[in-house]
Scaffold this motif. Structure first.
Motif, mmCIF file in Angstrom:
data_model
loop_
_atom_site.group_PDB
_atom_site.id
_atom_site.type_symbol
_atom_site.label_atom_id
_atom_site.label_comp_id
_atom_site.label_asym_id
_atom_site.label_seq_id
_atom_site.Cartn_x
_atom_site.Cartn_y
_atom_site.Cartn_z
ATOM 1 N N THR A 96 27.294 -7.770 45.929
ATOM 2 C CA THR A 96 27.825 -8.598 44.855
ATOM 3 C C THR A 96 29.252 -8.155 44.548
ATOM 4 O O THR A 96 29.700 -7.101 44.999
ATOM 5 N N TYR A 114 20.786 -13.656 35.572
ATOM 6 C CA TYR A 114 21.143 -14.861 34.829
ATOM 7 C C TYR A 114 22.094 -15.774 35.595
ATOM 8 O O TYR A 114 22.682 -16.689 35.019
ATOM 9 N N TRP A 115 22.239 -15.547 36.911
ATOM 10 C CA TRP A 115 23.138 -16.358 37.722
ATOM 11 C C TRP A 115 22.322 -17.295 38.609
ATOM 12 O O TRP A 115 21.168 -17.034 38.928
ATOM 13 N N GLU A 116 22.956 -18.362 39.055
ATOM 14 C CA GLU A 116 22.253 -19.344 39.856
ATOM 15 C C GLU A 116 22.123 -18.891 41.320
ATOM 16 O O GLU A 116 22.832 -18.007 41.787
ATOM 17 N N LYS A 124 25.393 -18.342 43.778
ATOM 18 C CA LYS A 124 26.641 -17.963 43.102
ATOM 19 C C LYS A 124 27.371 -16.925 43.950
ATOM 20 O O LYS A 124 26.783 -15.927 44.370
ATOM 21 N N ASP A 175 24.784 -13.705 43.630
ATOM 22 C CA ASP A 175 23.799 -14.686 44.086
ATOM 23 C C ASP A 175 22.401 -14.261 43.622
ATOM 24 O O ASP A 175 21.963 -13.144 43.890
ATOM 25 N N TYR A 176 21.705 -15.156 42.962
ATOM 26 C CA TYR A 176 20.354 -14.843 42.489
ATOM 27 C C TYR A 176 19.458 -14.345 43.624
ATOM 28 O O TYR A 176 18.727 -13.373 43.468
ATOM 29 N N ASN A 186 24.887 -23.132 30.556
ATOM 30 C CA ASN A 186 25.641 -22.915 31.784
ATOM 31 C C ASN A 186 26.239 -24.223 32.295
ATOM 32 O O ASN A 186 25.588 -25.274 32.286
#
Length: 511
Positions: A273, A304-306, A309, A313-314, A342
Motif C-alpha cells: 500500500t 474503510y477503502w474500496e 483503490k 486496495d481492500y 464516500n
C-alpha cells in the motif's frame, strides 16, 4: 479480439466470490458487530437534550433494527473523551449524553446498565469501546467538568493541535486508565473491552506531540523517541490485558486499528500500500507485536477503502491481515457509513459493503465483521439490510470462540420438555447455572423437520436464541409448522456451546 488476461482473472475472482457467498454454506460461528458511536452524537443519543425515556426508546430502536439483521454484537462507545456514559467514580458524565459534562441524566438512570441488559436480552454481546488518551475534541477546557482530572493533575496532559490528551509516557496515565477499565470490568456484565485506532494522535502537519520533557525524565533506557512511544503503548496494552483477565478471564480485549500497519516501502513485512499514515510509524501502535504476543484477543482492522483503490486496495489489505493475524480472531472493520459519505464511484454502485463481505467469506482466517456505524442500518443505506437479511446474515450466528482465551465448557441442558395447552406449545428446560464463566449467557434452540436430529452445524436449523429457559413455539408459526425434533444447547461466557440436550422427537407443532 484481444482479451486482457488480468481483467478475466479479476472477473473470475469476483464471480467466484459472489457465487460462493450466495450458494455456499452459511457460517454458524461468525462475529457480526456494529459500532455505536456516541462522540458528537453520531449514533446515540441522536442529540443531547433527550430525556432518559427518549434515550432508552432510541437505543431500543437501534438494537431491534440490528437484531432484524441477525447482528450479534454491539461495540458501544462509553468513554469518548475521558468521560463516561455511566455513573463513574473516576470521570464525569459525558456531555454527549446530557449536553453538559458532569451532568447526570434526568430522571436518573444508568445508561450502560440499561443498554447491556437490553442487548443481552436480545442475545447480543456488548463490547465497551474506550478512547485511551483523548480528553477534548477542541481547545475549550471550560467545557470540562470542574471535577475532571484535568483540573486536579494538569501535569499529565498535553495539548496537541486543538485538542488535549493524556501523556502516554507517564506512569500516572497508565495507572488511571487501568483503574477505569478495572471499574468497568468489575461492575458491569460486559463481554469485551475495545479500543479503536486512536493511540498517539494522528499527525497535525509537522507539529510534534509535546512529550520531550517526559522522554528526558523517564527514558527507560530508550534512545529513540519513536521506539519509546511504541513501548509506552505496548505497556498499557499488556497491563490492560492483565487487569481484565485477572478479574474476569472471559472478557476479551480487542483492538480496531487503522487499516495499514506499515507500507511495504518502509518494511518488507508491511502491506503493498501507499498509505499516508501507518499504525507503527505515526500512531506508535505495533499491532503485530500485540497479536504475536497475545496481549490482545482480537483485531478488527478498519478496512474503510474500496476494492481496487490504488493506494490502499481492500483486497490487498484483506489478504495481508489474514496472513498477519497470528492465529488471533480477525474481524474486518467495514465502513457502512461510506455508502453515504464516500464519493468514489465504487461506493455509488450498490453495494460496496456486500462486495467486501463476499470476499471476506472466502478467506478462512476471517471470523466475521464489524460495521461502522449503526445509522446505516436504521436508514437501510443502499439496501444494506435487505442484502444481509436475504443472503449474508439470513440465519442467526453464534459468536466465534476466542482462540486466545482458555475456556471452560458448559453443562448439558437438562429436562427439555414440551408443555401444551389449547393455545400454546411451550418448550421448557432447566436453567444452566454455573460459576467462573460457565453459566449460560443464552440458549440456542434447534428444530429439525421430522423425527431425528439433523446437522447442528447448519445455522438454518437454529430457530431461536434466548436468555430464558423457555420458548413459546406458537410465536414461531411463521417459521415452523408440522412435526419437528428439538434440542437445546447453552452458550457460556467463554462462547462455548454445550452438548445438545436429550432431544424431543417428532413433536407436532400446532398449526
Amino acid at each position: 479480439m484481444i482479451v486482457n488476461k488480468k481483467f478475466l482473472l479479476t472477473l473470475l475472482f469476483c464471480f467466484t466470490a459472489v457465487s460462493l457467498s450466495v450458494f455456499g454454506q452459511h457460517k454458524k460461528f461468525e462475529m457480526r458487530g456494529v459500532w455505536i458511536a456516541t462522540v458528537a452524537n453520531i449514533d446515540f443519543p441522536s442529540k443531547q437534550d433527550l430525556t432518559s425515556d427518549q434515550q432508552q426508546q432510541e437505543i431500543i430502536r437501534i438494537l431491534d433494527k440490528l437484531v432484524e439483521n441477525n447482528i450479534n454484537c454491539i461495540v458501544l462507545q462509553v468513554r469518548p473523551t475521558a468521560d463516561a456514559f455511566y455513573p463513574s467514580p473516576l470521570e464525569p458524565w459525558s456531555n454527549w449524553l446530557t449536553g453538559q459534562q458532569g451532568k447526570s441524566p434526568f430522571p436518573f438512570y444508568d445508561p450502560l446498565y440499561f443498554i447491556i441488559s437490553q442487548a443481552h436480552k436480545r442475545c447480543m454481546e456488548v463490547h465497551l469501546w474506550l478512547n485511551p488518551y483523548r480528553v477534548t475534541m477542541d481547545e475549550n477546557i471550560n467545557s470540562l467538568s470542574k471535577d475532571h482530572l484535568f483540573f486536579k493533575n494538569r501535569n499529565i496532559f498535553v495539548k496537541y493541535g486543538n485538542k488535549y490528551y493524556f501523556d502516554p509516557g507517564l506512569d500516572q496515565t497508565r495507572e488511571f486508565l487501568n483503574a477505569v477499565v478495572k471499574d468497568l470490568v468489575l461492575r458491569y456484565d460486559i463481554d469485551a473491552i475495545h479500543f479503536d485506532d486512536y493511540f498517539y494522535p494522528y499527525p497535525e502537519g509537522k507539529a510534534d506531540f509535546d512529550d520531550a520533557q517526559t522522554f528526558r525524565n523517564f527514558p527507560r533506557g530508550f534512545k529513540n523517541k519513536a521506539d519509546w512511544r511504541r513501548n509506552n503503548v505496548d505497556m498499557i496494552i499488556s497491563e490492560l490485558q492483565t487487569t481484565i483477565k485477572s478479574n474476569k478471564p472471559w472478557v476479551e480485549f480487542g483492538i480496531s486499528p487503522f487499516g495499514v500497519w506499515r507500507n511495504k516501502s518502509n518494511d518488507p513485512r508491511g502491506s503493498d500500500t501507499q498509505a499516508g499514515i501507518a499504525n507503527y510509524d505515526d500512531l506508535y501502535a505495533d499491532i503485530l507485536k500485540w497479536l504475536r504476543q497475545g496481549t490482545i484477543d482480537y483485531v478488527a482492522p478498519q478496512l474503510y477503502w474500496e476494492i481496487g483503490k490504488k493506494v490502499a486496495d481492500y483486497r490487498v489489505l484483506l489478504k495481508w491481515w489474514a496472513e498477519n493475524s497470528y492465529g488471533k480472531n480477525l474481524y474486518i472493520g467495514l465502513f457502512a457509513s461510506g455508502l453515504k459519505v464516500n464519493t468514489a464511484a465504487a461506493w455509488k454502485r450498490p453495494n460496496e459493503i456486500t462486495r467486501q463481505l463476499a470476499l471476506n467469506q472466502n478467506v478462512e482466517q476471517v471470523d466475521g465483521a464489524m460495521f461502522f456505524s449503526a445509522i446505516p442500518f436504521i436508514s437501510n443505506l443502499q439496501g444494506l439490510n435487505d442484502t444481509l437479511q436475504t443472503n449474508y446474515y439470513k440465519y442467526p450466528a453464534l459468536n466465534p470462540i476466542n482462540r486466545n482465551i482458555s475456556s471452560k465448557i458448559s453443562p448439558q441442558v437438562q429436562n427439555l420438555t414440551l408443555i401444551k395447552d389449547s393455545k400454546n406449545d411451550v418448550l421448557i428446560w432447566n436453567k444452566n447455572n454455573g460459576t467462573d464463566g460457565t453459566q449460560a449467557s443464552y440458549y440456542v434452540i434447534y428444530a429439525f423437520k421430522g423425527g431425528k436430529i439433523g446437522d447442528m452445524n447448519l445455522p438454518e436449523n437454529i430457530i431461536a436464541k434466548t436468555q430464558d429457559n423457555m420458548l413459546n413455539l406458537s410465536n414461531l408459526k411463521n417459521k415452523i409448522q408440522g412435526k419437528y425434533t428439538f434440542v437445546v444447547t447453552a452458550v457460556n461466557r467463554f462462547r462455548i456451546e454445550s452438548d445438545a440436550s436429550k432431544p424431543l422427537l417428532n413433536v407436532q407443532v400446532a398449526k
